[in-house]
Write a protein that holds these residues in place. Structure first.
Motif: not given
Length: 389
Positions: A364-369, A383-385
């Motif tokens: 999910a983080k990769e998709a956001i980036a 990402f901090e959240i």
């Protein structure tokens, strides 16, 4: 003497077991008792139950289970029983409607057992009283539940268990915690406690019991992530405007009908598993209808309507025609979409292993980036959240 089938034999009120029953050719029974005999019309005799029925009548749950497995019981008169069943079902359904009982209760195995038990008793059964279901029968069921929990407790001592806490707030504003225990044998509810004066998590249990360790619920953590993301100023303002637009349309039936004509019956509001997921999914539904909503709020039908002259109507129309409104929706969906996908994964019927959930979170983080072109400044706060939870 003609022998009767076994289901015609009754032992009533301690009658002499040596008494015999005969059936003559004209369909009448002749009861021989001592020196005299009396002719009785068999159709007027009601079959009664005796002590022997308690030993040879199968338990309701066993009958229900056999019926599920495909076992078929023989009937004396199928046409007659079909009418009797129809009458009984109609009467029972009428009681359900009168009492406001949910239809899905019919699917419970325990309901089928109730019907079977009543059938075993036969006609003339006196229903349980208000006092019986409220006091003695409730106590008896509590004893049965405690006996069932003994088997679970044995499993807990052998293989260990997980103590689960589910927090919620009731209509009176009290914070309650439901405690359940999970083991390979299943999940059992233990107790509900009012924790209004304490924190709604398991940290205080860790302080008192060092052998316990706190593992938060994946669904709860994801919902907290969405909640924190929703507090970002640009997203928070966009959500407020979207909810105002949604409420304005749905609170006016005629306007709602106009909107449905423009959106081809598509809705704006989309409920989800959690409150904050609902907000983001509703944003997605609004974004999908961007062009149709813009057409509606610039149409002659809208301009001639009374709503176009209201302050609230002018305000929601300005939101729809505002480019920044749609840009902020796109930003919100970029950061929330991958997390909602993980939420659907963990909240489905089939629970994936915890390791798989962490992998899905990383994806999910990769998709956001990727959605922001790997420009870290655009998603650093997000990402901090995510990492905080």
């Amino acid at each position: 003497m003609n022998l009767l089938p076994s289901d015609e034999i009754n032992f009533i009120n301690g009658e002499n077991e040596d008494d015999a029953m005969e059936v003559n050719n004209r369909g009448k029974r002749v009861a021989s008792a001592g020196n005299g005999s009396v002719s009785v019309n068999s159709s007027k005799m009601q079959k009664q139950k005796g002590l022997i029925d308690l030993y040879f009548t199968p338990r309701p749950e066993i009958v229900v289970q056999k019926r599920k497995e495909g076992g078929k019981q023989t009937t004396i008169n199928d046409a007659c029983k079909k009418k009797l069943r129809g009458r009984a079902c109609a009467t029972f359904a009428r009681w359900m409607y009168d009492a406001g009982i949910a239809f899905n209760t019919i699917k419970y195995d325990s309901f089928a057992e109730v019907i079977e038990a009543i059938g075993h008793y036969g006609p003339g059964m006196k229903p349980p009283s208000y006092h019986e279901v409220r006091v003695p029968l409730l106590r008896k069921e509590l004893d049965n539940t405690n006996a069932l929990m003994n088997d679970h407790r044995e499993e807990w001592s052998k293989f260990g268990c997980s103590l689960m806490a589910d927090g919620w707030t009731d209509k009176r504003g009290r914070t309650l915690l439901n405690f359940l225990v999970n083991s390979p044998k299943g999940t059992m509810f233990i107790e509900s406690i009012d924790t209004s004066s304490f924190l709604k998590d398991g940290k205080m249990l860790e302080k008192e019991h060092s052998h316990l360790y706190w593992t938060p619920c994946a669904t709860y953590c994801l919902d907290l992530m969405l909640e924190d993301i929703g507090k970002i100023l640009s997203i928070s303002r966009t959500m407020q405007r979207a909810m105002e637009l949604n409420s304005y349309i749905y609170m006016r039936p005629k306007l709602l009908n106009i909107m449905r004509n423009f959106t081809y019956k598509k809705e704006l509001f989309r409920p989800a598993k959690t409150r904050f997921a609902t907000c983001f999914i509703t944003l997605s539904s609004i974004h999908k209808q961007k062009n149709n909503l813009r057409k509606m709020f610039t149409s002659e039908e809208w301009n001639r309507s009374k709503w176009a002259k209201e302050e609230a109507g002018k305000r929601v129309a300005s939101y729809v025609l505002m480019p920044s409104f749609w840009n902020n929706i796109v930003f919100s969906l970029k950061v929330s979409g991958p997390l909602i996908s993980v939420l659907r994964l963990v909240d489905g019927e089939k629970k994936p292993p915890m390791g798989y959930i962490y992998a899905a979170k990383d994806r999910a983080k990769e998709a956001i980036a990727k959605s922001f072109g790997e420009v870290e400044d655009k998603y650093k706060d997000i990402f901090e959240i995510i990492d905080k939870r």
